[in-house]
Design a protein around this motif. Sequence first.
Motif, PDB file in Angstrom:
ATOM      1  N   TYR A  77       0.831  -1.204   0.000  1.00 47.11           N
ATOM      2  CA  TYR A  77       0.000   0.000   0.000  1.00 47.11           C
ATOM      3  C   TYR A  77       0.867   1.256   0.000  1.00 47.11           C
ATOM      4  O   TYR A  77       0.645   2.176  -0.797  1.00 47.11           O
ATOM      5  N   PHE A  78       1.860   1.298   0.888  1.00 45.13           N
ATOM      6  CA  PHE A  78       2.738   2.463   0.951  1.00 45.13           C
ATOM      7  C   PHE A  78       3.533   2.623  -0.340  1.00 45.13           C
ATOM      8  O   PHE A  78       3.734   3.739  -0.818  1.00 45.13           O
ATOM      9  N   ARG A  79       4.005   1.530  -0.899  1.00 44.55           N
ATOM     10  CA  ARG A  79       4.750   1.629  -2.160  1.00 44.55           C
ATOM     11  C   ARG A  79       3.879   2.200  -3.266  1.00 44.55           C
ATOM     12  O   ARG A  79       4.312   3.056  -4.037  1.00 44.55           O
ATOM     13  N   GLU A  80       2.634   1.708  -3.377  1.00 47.04           N
ATOM     14  CA  GLU A  80       1.713   2.220  -4.400  1.00 47.04           C
ATOM     15  C   GLU A  80       1.414   3.693  -4.189  1.00 47.04           C
ATOM     16  O   GLU A  80       1.224   4.438  -5.143  1.00 47.04           O
ATOM     17  N   ALA A  81       1.384   4.116  -2.911  1.00 51.05           N
ATOM     18  CA  ALA A  81       1.104   5.516  -2.590  1.00 51.05           C
ATOM     19  C   ALA A  81       2.374   6.364  -2.634  1.00 51.05           C
ATOM     20  O   ALA A  81       2.357   7.526  -2.254  1.00 51.05           O
ATOM     21  N   ARG A  82       3.465   5.761  -3.070  1.00 50.48           N
ATOM     22  CA  ARG A  82       4.762   6.443  -3.239  1.00 50.48           C
ATOM     23  C   ARG A  82       5.320   6.986  -1.927  1.00 50.48           C
ATOM     24  O   ARG A  82       5.807   8.113  -1.862  1.00 50.48           O
ATOM     25  N   VAL A  83       5.230   6.163  -0.882  1.00 52.60           N
ATOM     26  CA  VAL A  83       5.781   6.518   0.422  1.00 52.60           C
ATOM     27  C   VAL A  83       6.814   5.466   0.793  1.00 52.60           C
ATOM     28  O   VAL A  83       6.491   4.281   0.908  1.00 52.60           O
ATOM     29  N   GLY A  84       8.061   5.901   0.967  1.00 54.61           N
ATOM     30  CA  GLY A  84       9.114   4.980   1.372  1.00 54.61           C
ATOM     31  C   GLY A  84       8.904   4.506   2.795  1.00 54.61           C
ATOM     32  O   GLY A  84       8.538   5.290   3.671  1.00 54.61           O
ATOM     33  N   ILE A  85       9.118   3.231   3.014  1.00 52.62           N
ATOM     34  CA  ILE A  85       8.861   2.672   4.346  1.00 52.62           C
ATOM     35  C   ILE A  85      10.113   2.599   5.209  1.00 52.62           C
ATOM     36  O   ILE A  85      10.017   2.404   6.410  1.00 52.62           O
ATOM     37  N   THR A  86      11.284   2.786   4.630  1.00 52.18           N
ATOM     38  CA  THR A  86      12.510   2.669   5.427  1.00 52.18           C
ATOM     39  C   THR A  86      12.703   3.853   6.371  1.00 52.18           C
ATOM     40  O   THR A  86      13.495   3.763   7.302  1.00 52.18           O
ATOM     41  N   GLU A  87      11.973   4.944   6.147  1.00 46.99           N
ATOM     42  CA  GLU A  87      12.097   6.111   7.017  1.00 46.99           C
ATOM     43  C   GLU A  87      10.944   6.220   8.009  1.00 46.99           C
ATOM     44  O   GLU A  87      10.755   7.243   8.639  1.00 46.99           O
ATOM     45  N   LEU A  88      10.142   5.155   8.130  1.00 46.52           N
ATOM     46  CA  LEU A  88       9.101   5.148   9.157  1.00 46.52           C
ATOM     47  C   LEU A  88       9.775   4.949  10.509  1.00 46.52           C
ATOM     48  O   LEU A  88      10.679   4.122  10.646  1.00 46.52           O
ATOM     49  N   LEU A  89       9.347   5.714  11.487  1.00 43.59           N
ATOM     50  CA  LEU A  89       9.996   5.689  12.793  1.00 43.59           C
ATOM     51  C   LEU A  89       9.247   4.808  13.786  1.00 43.59           C
ATOM     52  O   LEU A  89       8.015   4.832  13.830  1.00 43.59           O
TER      53      LEU A  89
END
Length: 105
Positions: A77-89
């Motif tokens: 979901y995050f990838r499709e929404a163009r949000v990188g997940i490696t910077e989630l805190l």
Amino acid sequence: MLYYVELAALEKSFLKIGITTTSLKTRFGVFVGYSNSVRELASRETTLFEAFEAEQKLLTACQSELPVQLSEYEQDYFREARVGITELLPRPLTTKEIKRYFECP
């Protein structure tokens, strides 16, 4: 720009830091288009190099915590929404961290 935001998606909240050369509205346009929301918690206009250094220091400071655990569906979901997940805190930034990295010296 170095940014710290709260993302609301999939009935959850996520904290993220990152770097962008555009506005947050542009950066998260696709994400918001999926009926999600973004709340700016802190940001700082700076050079790309200084933003990168600060981002790396903040990510390193958070590494001692367990990483954010996402299901495969959430990752996609995050990838499709163009949000990188490696910077989630895994935790909120402390007041000291916010002052150090987001307030102008």
